[in-house]
Motif scaffolding. Structure first.
Motif, short mmCIF file in Angstrom:
data_model
loop_
_atom_site.label_atom_id
_atom_site.label_comp_id
_atom_site.label_asym_id
_atom_site.label_seq_id
_atom_site.Cartn_x
_atom_site.Cartn_y
_atom_site.Cartn_z
N ALA A 84 0.83 -1.20 0.00
CA ALA A 84 0.00 0.00 0.00
C ALA A 84 0.87 1.25 0.00
O ALA A 84 0.52 2.25 -0.64
N MET A 87 2.07 1.80 -3.48
CA MET A 87 0.94 2.29 -4.28
C MET A 87 0.66 3.77 -3.99
O MET A 87 0.37 4.55 -4.89
N TYR A 88 0.77 4.15 -2.72
CA TYR A 88 0.52 5.54 -2.34
C TYR A 88 1.53 6.47 -3.01
O TYR A 88 1.16 7.55 -3.48
N PHE A 90 3.08 5.98 -5.83
CA PHE A 90 2.70 6.05 -7.24
C PHE A 90 1.52 7.00 -7.43
O PHE A 90 1.49 7.82 -8.35
N VAL A 91 0.56 6.92 -6.53
CA VAL A 91 -0.64 7.77 -6.61
C VAL A 91 -0.28 9.24 -6.39
O VAL A 91 -0.84 10.12 -7.05
N ILE A 116 -6.10 4.66 -0.04
CA ILE A 116 -4.93 3.93 0.47
C ILE A 116 -4.64 4.32 1.91
O ILE A 116 -4.35 3.47 2.75
N SER A 153 -5.39 -6.18 0.00
CA SER A 153 -4.43 -5.21 -0.55
C SER A 153 -4.37 -5.19 -2.09
O SER A 153 -4.24 -4.11 -2.66
N LEU A 157 -5.55 -1.83 -6.27
CA LEU A 157 -5.21 -1.55 -7.66
C LEU A 157 -6.42 -1.17 -8.50
O LEU A 157 -6.27 -0.59 -9.56
#
Length: 159
Positions: A84, A87-88, A90-91, A116, A153, A157
């Motif tokens: 996560a 991913m955060y 990337f976001v 997230i 998790s 996506l």
């Protein structure tokens, strides 16, 4: 050994935070030099304003992100927390780039980032509740919590 692995993974994510912060700051510096002014007050430079505001927004969000990242990994499950966390980052990059265009382009990154952060926060709460269940009642649900967070998790996506 699991704690050591988590500390290593989380430290690597923090290095990515530092990298993104430096990248955002370099964008602000580039726009600042491009505007040919000496101070931070640049009326009429919408590009500089957007870059500067996006950088400030990202900088203000990182302390909250790091707090819930550490808590969710230490108190609940390190692997979904690390996933996560990546991913955060990337976001936030998507949010920053979207903010440079039309303001509506940054909205998906912002909403995805909120989701997230909520996931990491709920992981932290589950870890705290499990601690108190063990402390007061002797019931340990750590295995179930790790299984659930590992299953949930990948759903992060989905936009």
């Amino acid at each position: 050994t699991q704690l050591l692995q988590y500390l290593q993974i989380t430290s690597q994510i923090e290095y990515f935070v530092v990298f993104l912060t430096a990248f955002f700051a370099s964008k602000v510096e580039h726009e600042s030099k491009h505007c040919n002014s000496k101070g931070f007050q640049r009326p009429g430079s919408s590009t500089f304003d957007r870059v500067y505001i996006a950088n400030q927004n990202c900088g203000h969000a990182y302390p909250t992100f790091l707090a819930v990242l550490w808590c969710s990994g230490l108190l609940c499950s390190p692997v979904p927390a690390a996933f996560a966390g990546l991913m955060y980052l990337f976001v936030r990059q998507k949010y920053f780039v979207g903010y440079l265009g039309e303001r509506t382009q940054s909205t998906p990154g912002y909403l995805f980032g909120k989701r997230i952060i909520l996931f990491l926060f709920l992981m932290s709460v589950a870890g705290i509740l499990n601690y108190y269940l063990v402390f007061f009642f002797g019931s340990d649900f750590e295995m179930y919590i790790k299984m659930i967070t590992s299953a949930i998790s990948p759903l992060l996506l989905i936009p």
